[in-house]
Design a protein around this motif. Structure first.
Motif, short mmCIF file in Angstrom:
data_model
loop_
_atom_site.label_atom_id
_atom_site.label_comp_id
_atom_site.label_asym_id
_atom_site.label_seq_id
_atom_site.Cartn_x
_atom_site.Cartn_y
_atom_site.Cartn_z
N PRO A 142 8.80 24.79 10.53
CA PRO A 142 9.35 25.04 11.88
C PRO A 142 8.46 24.60 12.85
O PRO A 142 7.14 24.36 12.70
N LYS A 143 8.99 24.17 14.24
CA LYS A 143 8.06 23.86 15.25
C LYS A 143 7.06 22.49 15.07
O LYS A 143 5.99 22.40 15.68
N GLY A 160 3.16 22.75 7.48
CA GLY A 160 2.87 23.89 8.16
C GLY A 160 3.67 24.14 9.50
O GLY A 160 3.55 22.97 10.21
N GLU A 161 3.88 25.28 9.96
CA GLU A 161 4.51 25.43 11.36
C GLU A 161 3.50 25.05 12.62
O GLU A 161 2.31 25.34 12.45
N GLY A 162 4.08 24.25 13.33
CA GLY A 162 3.39 23.51 14.43
C GLY A 162 2.49 22.39 14.14
O GLY A 162 1.89 21.82 14.99
N ALA A 163 2.52 21.81 12.86
CA ALA A 163 2.01 20.70 12.72
C ALA A 163 2.65 19.26 13.33
O ALA A 163 3.83 19.24 13.85
N THR A 164 1.77 18.44 13.67
CA THR A 164 2.00 17.32 14.56
C THR A 164 1.59 16.23 14.07
O THR A 164 0.45 15.84 13.28
N ASN A 191 0.68 -1.28 -0.04
CA ASN A 191 0.02 0.11 -0.16
C ASN A 191 0.84 1.35 0.01
O ASN A 191 1.96 1.24 0.25
N THR A 192 0.41 2.54 -0.27
CA THR A 192 0.75 3.75 -0.31
C THR A 192 -0.08 4.54 0.42
O THR A 192 -1.07 4.78 0.11
N LYS A 193 0.33 5.13 1.65
CA LYS A 193 -0.66 6.11 2.60
C LYS A 193 0.08 7.28 2.72
O LYS A 193 1.42 7.12 3.44
N ARG A 194 -0.33 8.61 2.40
CA ARG A 194 0.22 9.79 2.72
C ARG A 194 -0.80 10.81 3.29
O ARG A 194 -1.65 10.91 2.76
N ALA A 195 -0.35 11.43 4.19
CA ALA A 195 -0.98 12.85 4.85
C ALA A 195 -0.36 13.97 4.50
O ALA A 195 1.08 14.01 4.86
N LEU A 196 -0.91 15.25 3.94
CA LEU A 196 -0.33 16.55 3.79
C LEU A 196 -0.88 17.32 5.03
O LEU A 196 -2.03 17.42 5.14
N VAL A 197 -0.15 17.73 6.05
CA VAL A 197 -0.50 18.48 7.06
C VAL A 197 -0.26 19.75 7.32
O VAL A 197 0.98 20.14 7.41
N ASP A 198 -1.25 20.63 7.38
CA ASP A 198 -1.00 22.10 7.66
C ASP A 198 -0.62 22.68 9.08
O ASP A 198 -0.51 21.79 9.71
N ALA A 199 -0.46 23.95 8.98
CA ALA A 199 -0.13 24.55 10.14
C ALA A 199 -0.97 24.32 11.37
O ALA A 199 -2.12 24.24 11.49
N ASN A 200 -0.25 23.77 12.70
CA ASN A 200 -1.04 23.61 13.80
C ASN A 200 -2.07 22.38 13.81
O ASN A 200 -3.12 22.38 14.57
N ALA A 201 -2.03 21.53 12.72
CA ALA A 201 -3.12 20.52 12.66
C ALA A 201 -2.25 19.26 13.01
O ALA A 201 -1.02 19.25 13.14
N THR A 202 -3.11 18.36 13.49
CA THR A 202 -2.68 16.84 13.66
C THR A 202 -3.05 15.77 13.09
O THR A 202 -4.27 15.68 12.57
#
Length: 475
Positions: A346-347, A316-320, A282-293
């Motif tokens: 960053p962060k 994005g900054e602060g993404a987790t 499988n291929t699984k991928r997430a793109l995560v923006d600022a301050n998102a989890t």
């Protein structure tokens, strides 16, 4: 919601190992070529733009080599795509989804009844979808979420009803066909799967579930999951997968694309119980923006060979990002799992926790990548890999890879490998447990950090599946 005891009393082995007589309304030829791709697209009455994407993916597939040079990778030499049936449309009277469970043919309804899907829908889920072979046969979203603009439908419907959203996100940014050979294969012959859209500031408080069942021998299942969570939204999406044991090889090569907008929160959980003749790639991928989890919770077992590395790109900054995985390998199985995280802002923060169990000569492997880009200052990552082995014939490997291009970051990695100790088993036996129960209790404690992240039904199911694997009862 079902009680713990009710779930534990269920005959899990029978739920997964039963088979139904094969019955289909349409079946493509075995193998892969341009004509097969055109036939699939025509049978779905797809727009021209989707056919064009399929054909471009096919060209990528033809031009890319099989992955054969990864250190310690599972043996894929027995996988012959030309002997796989890539598309089987189940024999459902109405083209598309049934409106109720009762509208499904008896053999399909009985399959999902045995898997417990209707009960789960009634008691614990905001929406549920069921895929049989290559197509979704049933999907439903509770009215309270539809009123808030939540969309949950199969990908084939989404192509027709939400073309602009699909055009923008489908294999363009997260998982392009050029990513790897199996992503390209998927792009050419994908069918079914889920489309989930959560509007801005909407929190779906009950999980959404999709279940994928392969019933036919020698087929490939290529479902596509696309999740778009707008800013400030929240959703938990759960997938379950299973297939009975056959004499010939089956292939599962799905793709998951997740877009987590600013301040959004997405959890993707999956418990995969393929049969021991299935290649799971499988291929699984997430793109995560600022301050998102973004949170991944994955359990993988049962297949002949698995290569599964969910990936998050922290844009994005602060993404987790948090990854939790468990893998179980028995005799003749090679379960190669892990995670990839790219810190591009960053962060950003990430954690990876991997648990693996091997017995009877089975092999597990953690294969991971953490990349911290130049400029991603004050980012942090922690990787923890724990492996448990039952005997001297079983093996477990850890292959972490870290690319750190920024100096002001925190990076930690820890790995442990061990056998179930005789003294631990003896201690539990002295408290009245037999040998098998003692070992099962040790394993249950070992995987507890993962099961506690799952809803009750899935946590109990995962524990029961592992017990059956330990007994050699599955596959």
């Amino acid at each position: 919601m079902s009680s713990d005891s009710d779930l534990e009393d269920a005959d899990t082995e029978k739920r997964f190992e039963f088979k139904k007589e094969q019955s289909s309304a349409f079946e493509s030829e075995m193998g892969l070529n341009e004509e097969t791709v055109r036939v699939i697209s025509e049978d779905k009455d797809e727009p021209e733009w989707m056919l064009e994407r399929r054909l471009k993916a096919l060209e990528h597939y033809k031009n890319m080599p099989m992955p054969t040079d990864w250190p310690g990778q599972p043996d894929l030499s027995e996988l012959d795509i030309q002997k796989i049936i890539p598309y089987i449309r189940p024999d459902v009277e109405t083209r598309g989804e049934a409106e109720t469970w009762e509208d499904l043919p008896d053999e399909i309804r009985d399959t999902f009844d045995k898997l417990g899907i209707p009960e789960a829908e009634k008691e614990a889920l905001s929406g549920v979808g069921a895929q049989y072979e290559s197509e979704v046969v049933y999907q439903n979203m509770k009215e309270q979420w539809e009123k808030k603009g939540v969309v949950f439908m199969n990908m084939d419907r989404a192509v027709q009803e939400h073309p602009e959203l699909v055009k923008e996100h489908f294999m363009t940014k997260a998982v392009p066909p050029s990513d790897n050979k199996f992503a390209a294969l998927h792009g050419a012959v994908w069918s079914g799967g889920s489309f989930v859209y959560i509007p801005e500031d909407v929190s779906v408080e009950m999980p959404i579930q999709a279940y994928f069942r392969m019933n036919s021998e020698g087929m490939g299942q290529f479902e596509h999951t696309l999740i778009v969570a707008e800013p400030g939204s929240e959703v938990h999406y759960i997938e379950g997968c299973s297939a009975p044991q056959y004499a010939t090889h089956n292939l599962h090569s799905g793709a998951v694309e997740i877009f987590v907008r600013e301040d959004a929160h997405v959890q993707y959980s999956t418990v995969q119980n393929w049969s021991k003749n299935t290649f799971n790639l499988n291929t699984k991928r997430a793109l995560v923006d600022a301050n998102a989890t973004m949170e991944w919770v994955s359990g993988s077992m049962g297949s002949k060979a698995t290569m599964l590395y969910p990936c998050s790109v922290l844009k994005g900054e602060g993404a987790t990002d948090n990854h939790i995985t468990i893998a179980f390998a028995g005799e003749g199985q090679d379960i190669d799992t892990g995670a990839k995280v790219y810190h591009n802002a960053p962060k950003t923060k990430s954690t990876i926790e991997s648990k693996s169990i091997s017995k009877d000569g089975g092999r597990t492997n953690y294969r991971g990548l953490v990349h911290i880009a130049n400029g991603a200052s004050q980012s942090s990552t922690s990787v923890e890999c724990d492996a448990l082995m039952f005997d001297n014939e079983s093996t477990s490997d850890t292959m972490p890879y870290m690319e750190i291009n920024e100096s002001t970051v925190d990076v930690a990695h820890e790995a442990t490998v061990g056998k179930i100790g005789d003294e631990d088993v003896f201690y539990l036996q002295s408290r009245g447990l037999d040998d098998d129960d003692a070992k099962q209790m040790i394993v249950a404690g070992f995987i507890e950090p993962i099961t506690e992240e799952l809803p009750l039904e899935y946590a109990v199911e995962l524990n029961r599946l592992i017990e059956l694997e330990m007994e050699g009862s599955l596959g």
